[in-house]
Enzyme design. Structure first.
Site, PDB file in Angstrom:
ATOM      1  N   HIS A 117      88.546 157.744  41.045  1.00  0.00           N
ATOM      2  CA  HIS A 117      89.057 156.505  41.644  1.00  0.00           C
ATOM      3  C   HIS A 117      87.905 155.589  42.036  1.00  0.00           C
ATOM      4  O   HIS A 117      87.826 155.115  43.167  1.00  0.00           O
ATOM      5  CB  HIS A 117      89.921 156.830  42.862  1.00  0.00           C
ATOM      6  CG  HIS A 117      91.093 157.713  42.524  1.00  0.00           C
ATOM      7  ND1 HIS A 117      91.760 158.465  43.446  1.00  0.00           N
ATOM      8  CD2 HIS A 117      91.712 157.949  41.349  1.00  0.00           C
ATOM      9  CE1 HIS A 117      92.744 159.138  42.856  1.00  0.00           C
ATOM     10  NE2 HIS A 117      92.729 158.833  41.578  1.00  0.00           N
ATOM     11  N   HIS A 122      95.400 156.535  45.187  1.00  0.00           N
ATOM     12  CA  HIS A 122      94.922 156.505  43.818  1.00  0.00           C
ATOM     13  C   HIS A 122      94.870 155.016  43.446  1.00  0.00           C
ATOM     14  O   HIS A 122      95.531 154.190  44.084  1.00  0.00           O
ATOM     15  CB  HIS A 122      95.855 157.280  42.910  1.00  0.00           C
ATOM     16  CG  HIS A 122      95.976 158.736  43.317  1.00  0.00           C
ATOM     17  ND1 HIS A 122      95.768 159.775  42.450  1.00  0.00           N
ATOM     18  CD2 HIS A 122      96.273 159.302  44.509  1.00  0.00           C
ATOM     19  CE1 HIS A 122      95.931 160.924  43.090  1.00  0.00           C
ATOM     20  NE2 HIS A 122      96.244 160.665  44.338  1.00  0.00           N
TER      21      HIS A 122
HETATM   22  C1  FAD Z   1      90.956 161.343  35.056  1.00  0.00           C
HETATM   23  C2  FAD Z   1      91.512 160.233  35.902  1.00  0.00           C
HETATM   24  C3  FAD Z   1      92.697 160.438  36.610  1.00  0.00           C
HETATM   25  C4  FAD Z   1      93.212 159.423  37.397  1.00  0.00           C
HETATM   26  N1  FAD Z   1      94.405 159.615  37.999  1.00  0.00           N
HETATM   27  C5  FAD Z   1      94.994 158.567  38.631  1.00  0.00           C
HETATM   28  C6  FAD Z   1      96.318 158.679  39.126  1.00  0.00           C
HETATM   29  O1  FAD Z   1      96.979 159.710  39.017  1.00  0.00           O
HETATM   30  N2  FAD Z   1      96.849 157.594  39.737  1.00  0.00           N
HETATM   31  C7  FAD Z   1      96.148 156.437  39.901  1.00  0.00           C
HETATM   32  O2  FAD Z   1      96.667 155.507  40.511  1.00  0.00           O
HETATM   33  N3  FAD Z   1      94.892 156.311  39.436  1.00  0.00           N
HETATM   34  C8  FAD Z   1      94.328 157.335  38.776  1.00  0.00           C
HETATM   35  N4  FAD Z   1      93.089 157.189  38.246  1.00  0.00           N
HETATM   36  C9  FAD Z   1      92.384 155.916  38.448  1.00  0.00           C
HETATM   37  C10 FAD Z   1      92.959 154.783  37.613  1.00  0.00           C
HETATM   38  O3  FAD Z   1      93.398 155.259  36.374  1.00  0.00           O
HETATM   39  C11 FAD Z   1      91.890 153.694  37.450  1.00  0.00           C
HETATM   40  O4  FAD Z   1      91.465 153.234  38.724  1.00  0.00           O
HETATM   41  C12 FAD Z   1      92.368 152.489  36.677  1.00  0.00           C
HETATM   42  O5  FAD Z   1      93.080 152.869  35.528  1.00  0.00           O
HETATM   43  C13 FAD Z   1      91.176 151.629  36.300  1.00  0.00           C
HETATM   44  O6  FAD Z   1      91.586 150.477  35.604  1.00  0.00           O
HETATM   45  P1  FAD Z   1      90.492 149.482  35.017  1.00  0.00           P
HETATM   46  O7  FAD Z   1      91.232 148.371  34.384  1.00  0.00           O
HETATM   47  O8  FAD Z   1      89.518 149.138  36.107  1.00  0.00           O
HETATM   48  O9  FAD Z   1      89.641 150.304  33.974  1.00  0.00           O
HETATM   49  P2  FAD Z   1      90.157 151.116  32.652  1.00  0.00           P
HETATM   50  O10 FAD Z   1      91.613 151.309  32.670  1.00  0.00           O
HETATM   51  O11 FAD Z   1      89.306 152.330  32.570  1.00  0.00           O
HETATM   52  O12 FAD Z   1      89.842 150.136  31.461  1.00  0.00           O
HETATM   53  C14 FAD Z   1      88.560 149.827  30.975  1.00  0.00           C
HETATM   54  C15 FAD Z   1      88.687 149.632  29.476  1.00  0.00           C
HETATM   55  O13 FAD Z   1      87.527 148.979  28.978  1.00  0.00           O
HETATM   56  C16 FAD Z   1      87.117 149.619  27.786  1.00  0.00           C
HETATM   57  N5  FAD Z   1      85.682 149.366  27.646  1.00  0.00           N
HETATM   58  C17 FAD Z   1      84.700 149.779  28.478  1.00  0.00           C
HETATM   59  N6  FAD Z   1      83.510 149.345  28.036  1.00  0.00           N
HETATM   60  C18 FAD Z   1      83.747 148.625  26.905  1.00  0.00           C
HETATM   61  C19 FAD Z   1      82.915 147.930  25.999  1.00  0.00           C
HETATM   62  N7  FAD Z   1      81.599 147.882  26.162  1.00  0.00           N
HETATM   63  N8  FAD Z   1      83.491 147.304  24.941  1.00  0.00           N
HETATM   64  C20 FAD Z   1      84.843 147.337  24.755  1.00  0.00           C
HETATM   65  N9  FAD Z   1      85.669 148.003  25.595  1.00  0.00           N
HETATM   66  C21 FAD Z   1      85.126 148.629  26.650  1.00  0.00           C
HETATM   67  C22 FAD Z   1      87.477 151.069  28.006  1.00  0.00           C
HETATM   68  O14 FAD Z   1      87.532 151.795  26.805  1.00  0.00           O
HETATM   69  C23 FAD Z   1      88.813 150.947  28.721  1.00  0.00           C
HETATM   70  O15 FAD Z   1      89.884 150.870  27.819  1.00  0.00           O
HETATM   71  C24 FAD Z   1      92.533 158.191  37.477  1.00  0.00           C
HETATM   72  C25 FAD Z   1      91.356 157.976  36.767  1.00  0.00           C
HETATM   73  C26 FAD Z   1      90.846 158.977  35.971  1.00  0.00           C
HETATM   74  C27 FAD Z   1      89.594 158.719  35.201  1.00  0.00           C
END
Ligand code: FAD
Ligand code: NAG
Ligand code: NAG
Ligand code: NAG
Ligand code: NAG
Ligand code: NAG
Ligand code: NAG
Ligand code: NAG
Ligand code: NAG
Ligand code: NAG
Length: 591
Positions: A524, A568
């Protein structure tokens, strides 16, 4: 919900290609993009989906990972445990942690359309009203307050009945929910043998574990039924919801998969610095530039976003200079203030004869239950084996709060989370129950930094886990609390002793050494491109999520949270992304 994506590869016709595109950059060569979204993850999918609702806007999403379509482990809720360390994971590892006897930690991150929402554990927890009111307070923007984000919660949430269609009265409060948003949210769709014992414990130990009808009301304290981003027995991710089959066919939405963005390039017009060019790697490895006329939205996640900013010369000038990266904007807080919640797992042996115990480790049993899921999307595979969560606040007269400043956002905010798992979710063969005890208000802070100026090198991730004594002391309380929980009369004759090395750890010193030896990251992570007030010297983006001292670039993902919510983090990310869309549309007078 088995989506058959349509591959639109009309090459050589000189017409713009929309829909899903694999690597083929030439397919979009003739398009003038208004917006480029970097990262088709949780937040990026929301932004791309909402902006492309206006058919006059050309939107490009660039995602490093592959499509989520037909990836069964991403659809079957229980198979969440099979996604780490695959091609859908970035496979990051932390630096050696001095607070953990030098251990390194795996940092799983989604490398797939939908990002981490396609691989996470699907808990749907918003945090407390205090969390959002603190966002408003520390950014000076009342728009981030709990009252003001209610409409964004409802734009995102599509409450639905659980997979087993059981009567859910008394398990949630409908007035706290949205029923017509995008992402499915539901109560557990498979009842557990321990459900009744858990609820009985809320009566027997009412002072410490009072029943909370709805942990997503803004007042999470107490014990209640878990809500998850699951609908019709399957994971509901940002990709399955915001980028569904209908949405990805929009003529003005272009999704370039398996393509890595390396940098964001500046342009100057007089003294104005703007960012409207994205550098990406083509299939052949040659850098290619793509421009946006309106904005670039950086949604690469809490590791990807600071990584791209730093390689683009946006970060601490001296630190970048040492790596030979020319400074474009001196913003020392890029990659700083990383916050993650540490978790400890505690297991008890039981006298249970539950046939589903050990599902995680018994391949025969798993195959049988997967067949049930495939047949009609029911059975134990529709959950992750956790039906209840308790959210606990350290007592105001506790030693810990006397010694340390309270890191929580306010009186409605828990410090600790106990996720109560059935034997199904146990990593041991045999009959167990378990608790995942998380410190949701850690005081430790960490960093994402570069180790070199090679744009393809993995960044250095140092969560500084357990660097603060507060964190160790608070986690110790989570173990004590979990022990009290399973000592309630409700568990008599069912729960035997604690399993593993914790069985013999009784003194505070022994508990501390168990914690340092066994704690793991929740994933997280937040804070690596944090919001701060307009004009502030600290922070990375303004409260409207625009990069400080420049135009054309906004950050929309978990990086912008200045503090971790006591939860989360996916629900907060959905909320932030929905509000970001409004801010962007407002700035460009777009409906
Ligand atoms: C194992 C795990 C379990 C979790 N469990 C929960 C849960 O049960 N409940 C909950 O609420 N939260 C949970 N979380 C946390 C939650 O999923 C995240 O906080 C949230 O999804 C993050 O969203 P985001 O948009 O910031 O990043 P992300 O959803 O990670 O999106 C980032 C995207 O950018 C892409 N990317 C990165 N760098 C590049 C690049 N250079 N070029 C092109 N694309 C790129 C990645 O591939 C990815 O698709 C969990 C996280 C993990 C890792
Ligand atoms: C993560 O590691 C696994 C196992 O080595 C590998 O198959 C996968 O391709 C890696 N993921 C990425 C995105 O490289
Ligand atoms: C996809 O989402 C859009 C927008 O909410 C909705 O109108 C459409 O019905 C959905 N399509 C499918 C196939 O679920
Ligand atoms: C440069 O700035 C001027 C004044 O703000 C504006 O009129 C002009 O369109 C800008 N040029 C470009 C290429 O952005
Ligand atoms: C994109 O912008 C860069 C400047 O940042 C410019 O050099 C390049 O020509 C532009 N490309 C197109 C196709 O407009
Ligand atoms: C695995 O599950 C099968 C089928 O339910 C069962 O017969 C077997 O005893 C289980 N194996 C173990 C080691 O528990
Ligand atoms: C689902 O399929 C399984 C296996 O065929 C069956 O036992 C079960 O009764 C079915 N459940 C429902 C709700 O249809
Ligand atoms: C954590 O503490 C250790 C030891 O004091 C220090 O070396 C390390 O830099 C700290 N980590 C962070 C991210 O602050
Ligand atoms: C706990 O201590 C007892 C007595 O020293 C020992 O027999 C047992 O193996 C220990 N248990 C664990 C899990 O280490
Ligand atoms: C971290 O956040 C705090 C509080 O917002 C801020 O004062 C500080 O400058 C930030 N940066 C670092 C490196 O601690």
């Amino acid at each position: 919900m088995q989506h058959l994506y349509i591959w639109l590869l009309i090459l050589g016709l000189g017409s713009a290609v929309s829909g899903i595109i694999h690597q083929d950059i030439s397919a979009i060569a003739n398009v003038d993009f208004d917006f480029i979204v970097v990262g088709g993850g949780t937040a990026g999918s929301v932004v791309a989906s909402r902006l492309s609702e206006n058919p006059n806007l050309q939107v490009l999403v660039i995602e490093a990972g592959p499509s989520n379509a037909n990836v069964q482990d991403s659809m079957v809720p229980f198979n969440v445990f099979s996604l780490a360390g695959t091609r859908f994971d970035w496979n990051f590892t932390s630096t050696p942690q001095s607070g953990l006897n030098g251990r390194t930690l795996p940092y799983t991150r989604g490398h797939i359309l939908g990002g981490s929402s396609s691989i996470n554990s699907m808990f749907y927890t918003r945090g407390s009203s205090d969390d959002y009111n603190r966002f408003a307070q520390v950014t000076g923007d009342p728009g981030w307050s709990w009252d003001n984000i209610q409409s964004y919660i409802r734009k995102n949430e599509r409450w639905t009945s659980p997979a087993d269609q059981h009567d859910t009265s008394g398990q949630f409060d409908p007035s706290d929910h949205g029923f017509s948003g995008m992402t499915f949210v539901s109560l557990p769709g498979f009842s557990q043998e321990i459900d009744d014992m858990v609820i009985q414990t809320t009566k027997q130990l009412n002072h410490e574990f009072p029943f909370n009808l709805d942990m997503n009301s803004g007042k999470p304290l107490g014990l209640g039924w878990l809500q998850s981003t699951i609908g019709e027995g399957a994971r509901s991710s940002a990709a399955t919801s915001y980028l569904n089959l209908t949405v990805i066919q929009r003529q003005n939405l272009h999704i370039l998969l398996e393509t890595r963005v390396t940098r964001i390039l500046p342009a100057t017009n007089g003294t104005d610095l703007s960012f409207r060019t994205v550098e990406l790697l083509s299939d052949s490895g040659a850098p290619v530039l793509v421009n946006a006329s309106k904005e670039i939205i950086l949604s690469a996640g809490t590791i990807g976003t600071p990584n791209i900013l730093l390689h683009s010369g946006i970060g601490d000038k001296d630190e970048l200079g040492r790596l030979g990266i020319a400074s474009v904007i001196d913003l020392p807080d890029v990659g700083k203030n990383l916050t993650d919640q540490p978790v400890i797992s505690i297991n008890w042996a039981t006298t249970s004869q539950n046939p589903f115990d050990g599902l995680l480790v018994n391949a025969t049993l798993k195959a049988t239950e997967l067949a049930v899921w495939e047949q009609n999307r029911t059975g134990p595979m529709v959950t992750v084996g956790i039906n209840h969560v308790a959210w606990l606040r350290l007592p105001s007269d506790s030693d810990i709060l006397n010694q340390f400043p309270d890191p929580s956002a306010g009186q409605n905010t828990p410090h600790l989370e106990l996720a109560i798992g059935s034997g199904m979710a146990s990593f041991f063969p045999g009959h167990f129950v378990g608790v995942g005890g998380a410190l949701v208000t850690p005081a430790s802070r960490g960093t994402v930094q570069l180790g070199s100026n090679d744009v393809l090198a993995k960044p250095l991730i140092d969560p500084g886990m357990l660097n603060s004594t507060f964190d160790v002391m608070a986690l110790r309380e989570s173990i004590k609390s979990a022990k009290r929980f399973f000592a309630a009369p409700a568990w008599k004759g069912f729960v035997l002793g604690i399993a593993g090395p914790l069985a013999n750890a009784t003194t505070d010193q022994e508990l501390e050494s168990f914690i340092r030896g066994n704690v793991f990251p929740s994933g997280h992570i937040v804070g690596t491109a944090a919001m701060s007030p307009q004009g502030a010297n600290h922070g990375v983006v303004d409260p409207d999520l625009r990069l400080k001292h420049a135009s054309g670039l906004r950050v929309v993902d978990a990086s912008v949270m200045p503090f971790v919510t006591c939860s989360h983090t996916q629900a907060p990310v959905y909320i932030i992304a929905e509000r970001a869309v409004d801010l962007i549309k407002n700035d460009w007078n777009s409906p």
